[in-house]
Design a protein around this motif. Sequence first.
Motif, PDB file in Angstrom:
ATOM      1  N   ALA A  85       0.826  -1.205   0.000  1.00 51.16           N
ATOM      2  CA  ALA A  85       0.000   0.000   0.000  1.00 51.16           C
ATOM      3  C   ALA A  85       0.862   1.258   0.000  1.00 51.16           C
ATOM      4  O   ALA A  85       0.536   2.246  -0.665  1.00 51.16           O
ATOM      5  CB  ALA A  85      -0.929  -0.002   1.211  1.00 51.16           C
ATOM      6  N   VAL A 145      -3.536  -1.472  -6.301  1.00 47.82           N
ATOM      7  CA  VAL A 145      -3.992  -0.806  -5.081  1.00 47.82           C
ATOM      8  C   VAL A 145      -4.120   0.699  -5.290  1.00 47.82           C
ATOM      9  O   VAL A 145      -5.052   1.332  -4.781  1.00 47.82           O
ATOM     10  CB  VAL A 145      -3.019  -1.120  -3.924  1.00 47.82           C
ATOM     11  CG1 VAL A 145      -3.273  -0.208  -2.733  1.00 47.82           C
ATOM     12  CG2 VAL A 145      -3.156  -2.581  -3.506  1.00 47.82           C
ATOM     13  N   ARG A 146      -3.207   1.276  -6.042  1.00 46.88           N
ATOM     14  CA  ARG A 146      -3.253   2.720  -6.293  1.00 46.88           C
ATOM     15  C   ARG A 146      -4.534   3.111  -7.030  1.00 46.88           C
ATOM     16  O   ARG A 146      -5.202   4.090  -6.664  1.00 46.88           O
ATOM     17  CB  ARG A 146      -2.031   3.157  -7.092  1.00 46.88           C
ATOM     18  CG  ARG A 146      -1.976   4.662  -7.366  1.00 46.88           C
ATOM     19  CD  ARG A 146      -0.606   5.096  -7.857  1.00 46.88           C
ATOM     20  NE  ARG A 146      -0.222   4.426  -9.090  1.00 46.88           N
ATOM     21  CZ  ARG A 146       0.730   3.494  -9.177  1.00 46.88           C
ATOM     22  NH1 ARG A 146       1.375   3.090  -8.096  1.00 46.88           N
ATOM     23  NH2 ARG A 146       1.032   2.948 -10.342  1.00 46.88           N
ATOM     24  N   GLU A 203      -7.526   2.821  -4.612  1.00 48.73           N
ATOM     25  CA  GLU A 203      -7.559   3.908  -3.629  1.00 48.73           C
ATOM     26  C   GLU A 203      -8.035   5.216  -4.256  1.00 48.73           C
ATOM     27  O   GLU A 203      -8.842   5.952  -3.655  1.00 48.73           O
ATOM     28  CB  GLU A 203      -6.173   4.111  -3.010  1.00 48.73           C
ATOM     29  CG  GLU A 203      -6.156   5.205  -1.950  1.00 48.73           C
ATOM     30  CD  GLU A 203      -4.821   5.325  -1.250  1.00 48.73           C
ATOM     31  OE1 GLU A 203      -4.724   6.146  -0.318  1.00 48.73           O
ATOM     32  OE2 GLU A 203      -3.873   4.604  -1.620  1.00 48.73           O
ATOM     33  N   ALA A 221      -5.395   0.233   1.799  1.00 51.15           N
ATOM     34  CA  ALA A 221      -5.625   1.395   0.932  1.00 51.15           C
ATOM     35  C   ALA A 221      -7.047   1.928   1.056  1.00 51.15           C
ATOM     36  O   ALA A 221      -7.267   3.144   1.119  1.00 51.15           O
ATOM     37  CB  ALA A 221      -5.324   1.029  -0.517  1.00 51.15           C
TER      38      ALA A 221
END
Length: 359
Positions: free
Chosen positions: A11, A158-159, A162, A211
Amino acid sequence: MGRARRARRIAATAAYGGGGLAAGVAALGAVGYGVIKAEAALARRVIGTPFDDSPDDNGTYGAGRGEPYELVVLGDSSAAGMGADHARETVGAIVASGVSALTGRPVHVTNRAVVGAESSDLERQLANALEDVLRPDVVLVMIGANDVTHRIDRSSSVRHLELTVRRARALGAEVVVGTCPDLGTIQPIRQPLRALMQRWSRDLAAAQTVAVVEAGGRTVSLGDLLGPEFAAAPLEMFSKDRFHPSAVGYARAAAALLPSVCAALGVWGTDTVDRAPEPRRGEGVGPVAVAAGQAVREAGTEVSPTEVGGESRGPRGRWAVLLRRRPSRVASPGPSGLAAGPPSEGSQGPADPTATTAS
């Protein structure tokens, strides 16, 4: 390295790029990777593609007075309902019907999930949904399986997730994310690929939780939700491709997500209000990475942001509360690394749990 540490690292790396699944594949070595590649090709042949569509579940569910709740559904084939025969059998439709039954208000579903989608597709899906719904009440996301099977860098996955959660929260919408399922439970996938897929999918699920909670949303672990049932009744729980859930499988996933959606909306119902954690059920408060590592071990576990002493962050990151809203056996209150509730004044907070989250 414990799962909590891996989740925290993935994360954190998401904010800067780099790392992730590609590095894990490289570590296998040439021989190991050759075996994994061969097993993946075999799994694809066994699973096959007998269908490539999902039912259209867009519309209004339930009846009653008041304006409909606006439920936006994003994600991959599991969110789209691939494997279900009728619109009413999708996760979005079942959750909408459940919310309507509890509130006496209709629920309007806007589903922009796409079969085969990865986390990088979520921002576009949300933008498409916002063309029709200016202010969603809740955004339900189910994503991650294709990121694992397509070997997408976990930090990148994950980015994107998020960013989507932060954008939805900025609109005032509640966000509930069903994290990556445990792909190690899929029968046509053979060893050693199955064990590797299990680790990758669980690590991604834990990182997704970190995240999402950091962005102000809440997660529900889907994990091996269908695992035991697959072995006992595969024809009932999975659809004809032996990979996607059947209508019965989607109903089980919806049952795990519904309480958290209700809690996010503040809807009355059995165990659907935000409450103090109960240690006898294995619940508690602690750093989000610790809660994330614990959540992947039991499907149906919710992780959401909380405060301790009026502070949202502690020395080890964002505070989170872990709740097991699904009816299940009473969990052991052993050393989980999570406190039963906010530490009392003057305490040092939850113990460092990194030694208890390895798997």
